[in-house]
Design an enzyme around this catalytic site. Structure first.
Site, PDB file in Angstrom:
ATOM      1  N   GLY A  40       0.850  -1.193   0.000  1.00  0.00           N
ATOM      2  CA  GLY A  40       0.000   0.000   0.000  1.00  0.00           C
ATOM      3  C   GLY A  40       0.882   1.237   0.000  1.00  0.00           C
ATOM      4  O   GLY A  40       2.059   1.197  -0.384  1.00  0.00           O
ATOM      5  N   PHE A  84      -0.654  -7.703  -3.129  1.00  0.00           N
ATOM      6  CA  PHE A  84      -1.966  -8.335  -3.210  1.00  0.00           C
ATOM      7  C   PHE A  84      -2.490  -7.995  -4.604  1.00  0.00           C
ATOM      8  O   PHE A  84      -2.808  -6.844  -4.898  1.00  0.00           O
ATOM      9  CB  PHE A  84      -2.881  -7.795  -2.111  1.00  0.00           C
ATOM     10  CG  PHE A  84      -4.256  -8.412  -2.136  1.00  0.00           C
ATOM     11  CD1 PHE A  84      -4.484  -9.641  -1.517  1.00  0.00           C
ATOM     12  CD2 PHE A  84      -5.311  -7.774  -2.770  1.00  0.00           C
ATOM     13  CE1 PHE A  84      -5.739 -10.223  -1.539  1.00  0.00           C
ATOM     14  CE2 PHE A  84      -6.578  -8.356  -2.801  1.00  0.00           C
ATOM     15  CZ  PHE A  84      -6.793  -9.582  -2.190  1.00  0.00           C
ATOM     16  N   LYS A 134      -1.534   6.868  20.914  1.00  0.00           N
ATOM     17  CA  LYS A 134      -1.518   8.264  20.438  1.00  0.00           C
ATOM     18  C   LYS A 134      -2.831   8.637  19.766  1.00  0.00           C
ATOM     19  O   LYS A 134      -3.203   9.800  19.731  1.00  0.00           O
ATOM     20  CB  LYS A 134      -0.358   8.474  19.474  1.00  0.00           C
ATOM     21  CG  LYS A 134      -0.436   7.545  18.269  1.00  0.00           C
ATOM     22  CD  LYS A 134      -0.166   8.214  16.960  1.00  0.00           C
ATOM     23  CE  LYS A 134      -0.509   7.275  15.824  1.00  0.00           C
ATOM     24  NZ  LYS A 134      -0.288   7.837  14.507  1.00  0.00           N
TER      25      LYS A 134
END
Lengths: 415, 415
Positions: free
Chosen positions: A18, A48, A272
């Protein structure tokens, strides 16, 4: 006695392609080229596979080509164009990034596996890999977050390590992928602390040296943290010391600090997001920069307290207060991250975060809201909600039980 | 033996009446009212007298009044209107804030002196006060900064303490005065660590108990840090414990954390301005939030290193990494403070900071630039420029010797 020199090199695979995975592939491939005695030049990147049409605004779009507007395999596009036109457009990848649609083939013989997958795919991909990797491989998880539930906390690095029976460290920091892809300066923290294994002793054939270690120190949250038998790296590979692991990630524009605190690095990347929601609430009220900074500071100290309470044996305060994965990631997330922006918007518009998720994110859930719920469910199970007043306040605001205006009162120390 | 109960109360004076001083007077007066057994109700506020005409946009401007458009004494205006129309307009002060144009009268018999003066006035005001205060008075400096030169570093609190021969602590934090005046939530850090003096022993008449202490631990920077004889607080006053000092400043909208590290609190308020310049440079280059957060993180660690190098005996890492006066003040200053904005502007416009100071601040110097020069001159004298690469880079950028684009390379750790 002559020292047996390392004559093998580490093969590196990026598991994921990605935005963040492709960015990682780019910088790691730059480093395998820069350190040819340690690493094989080519870096595999598992893709993928999907069919992708080159976008019309891409520099690679050629209306005269017979391939224009025709779907092509993403892995082939990446290898032909040296660009991930779908997930990291306009960034040229080094030619030694090799996209590979087969997870098993991409990881074959790799000694270093860098996981950069969305949280929810990790288990499935590990199951596909099981039995197909070298037993002495090492992994680094670049996916932020931890699995928290009523039952306990499991670090993603631990999930990967347990499923593959290998050691897994973690990388986290103030790292917006698109900025790093453009080689804008940033920093990160890499936690890597495998158990001591003497790689100078060659592994006897057929009976690999192994050692028994806890993948993670037993903690209140994980009383059953199990031991695993990890196999030592054969001595004909260069040792995976902090120095050598750092060379895999460090670039002039991407400064790496190595630490040993895997739990702290992982918790920072998860917690966070709760702090970013709190900062967004306060900013949405128009309370100004003092208030925002105060909430961030209190949040960092709750991170420390959380680590100390549940990972006392391994967590260091400084991981949160001094490293990129702590204070710097909090700063970045509270300046303009998605959790911050949506929380701020919800207050400004006087609607729930749910409604903002519907209207702004097509119903996709924010990382911060799910983490706030998971952490609260865990804290409740431990009877420790009151010890984390900011995390608890954020949960109660999401639940509509308290108002953001009450944050100062709720987090006030009464001593 | 019966415990001798305190029957006196502390008289409190605010030395200064600007934006921050008047804000301090407001919140301290709220607290003397809330804690009547500890503090006298009325809070004196010393006003540098000047003639002021009520601004036409003030809610107190009455065109029909014979005083309209006539200059009046600022101290009288404050006492009549319960507002400082010049320096903190539109904020109502509690009636127990008493403006007083006489520094000697305002401080007479006061056991607590809160200094909120511009840096450059401190010496002169102390000289005026010398001999006119009770010898057992205690002071808190709310003015940020330190005096740094080639010769060494002197904390402002130390300057005050030495000149008046009293103990002086420090208050600093992410504290934009106008936000606090509006009672928007914020936090601060108060450092208060007088030498042990047993206030249960009544001071014998005519021979006050005194003890010899170092006002500040001897340091490399201040090899000659001298001892001073400080006089103990008579036992008929409530002790000035952390708990009681906290009650003087803590409000529901202004949370106070007490620490003992006066040097750390003071250094934080000074050095953050250098970091804000660095953050502004990086942001001006368009490098994004990762880079800004990285510079802030590196800057905080240089603060720690600076404290450790020159105030090793007294400075705590946590003062910088965990308190409002450290990390939170850095965050606020790098989000929108004046140093940050001017540094950013200088890069965006391609002009020097000098030119920005001319065009945007009428030639007034930024705190950050003077601190950067002073700190560099001191570091040079110690042969330690290389140990503080970010502080040194900022100085060299101001001097035109290096470019902001070189920051990552200059601060890169080569290990």
């Amino acid at each position: 006695m002559a020292t047996l020199a390392a004559h093998k090199k580490h093969k590196v695979t990026i598991v994921g392609s990605g935005n963040w995975g492709t960015t990682m592939a780019k910088l790691v491939a730059e480093n395998t080229k820069a350190h040819p005695t340690l690493y094989e030049l080519n870096v595999q990147m598992w893709v993928f596979e999907e069919e992708v049409t080159i976008p019309k605004n891409s520099r690679h779009y050629d209306p005269g080509s017979e391939l224009a507007n025709k779907p092509q395999k993403l892995s082939e596009l990446i290898n032909n164009l040296h660009e991930n036109v779908k997930y990291l457009p306009n960034i040229t990848l080094p030619p030694n990034v090799i996209a590979n649609p087969s997870i098993v083939d991409a990881c074959k013989d790799s000694t270093i596996l860098i996981f950069v997958l969305p949280h929810q795919f990790i288990a499935r991909v590990c199951d596909q890999l099981k039995g197909h990797i070298v037993p002495y491989a090492r992994a680094i998880s670049c996916t932020k977050g931890v699995d928290v539930s009523e039952k306990g906390i499991r670090l993603l690095s631990e999930s990967i390590g347990v499923r593959l029976n290998i050691y897994c460290g973690a990388l986290s920091g103030a790292n917006i992928a698109s900025e790093i892809a453009l080689e804008k300066y940033s920093e990160t923290t890499v936690a890597y602390d495998p158990p001591p294994m003497d790689s100078r002793n060659p592994t006897p054939k057929g009976s690999p040296t192994s050692s028994t270690v806890d993948l993670i120190s037993p903690s209140k949250a994980n009383p059953s943290a199990r031991s695993a038998r990890l196999q030592a790296l054969p001595s004909d590979y260069p040792p995976l010391s902090h120095e050598n692991v750092r060379k895999l990630f460090h670039r002039p524009y991407f400064h790496v600090r190595m630490v040993s605190d895997v739990a702290g690095v992982s918790l920072g990347g998860a917690l966070k997001n709760i702090i970013a929601l709190a900062a967004g609430f306060v900013d949405g009220l128009g309370w100004g920069d003092n208030a925002k900074a105060a909430v961030m500071r209190v949040g960092i100290l709750e991170m420390v307290a959380f680590g100390k309470a549940f990972f006392a044996d391994s967590v260091h305060t400084s991981t949160f207060t001094e490293e990129s994965c702590g204070v710097a990631d909090v700063v970045t997330s509270c300046m303009g991250g998605r959790n911050f922006r949506c929380a701020k918007m919800s207050i400004e518009r006087g609607v729930s975060i749910d409604e903002i998720e519907q209207s702004e994110l097509n119903g996709q859930k924010l990382q911060g809201t799910s983490t706030a719920y998971e952490v609260n469910s865990f804290l409740k199970s431990q009877g420790m909600e009151d010890d984390f007043p900011l995390f608890t306040a954020v949960y109660n605001i999401l639940e509509g039980k308290v108002k953001p205006e009450q944050i100062p009162d709720l987090i006030e120390r009464k001593d």
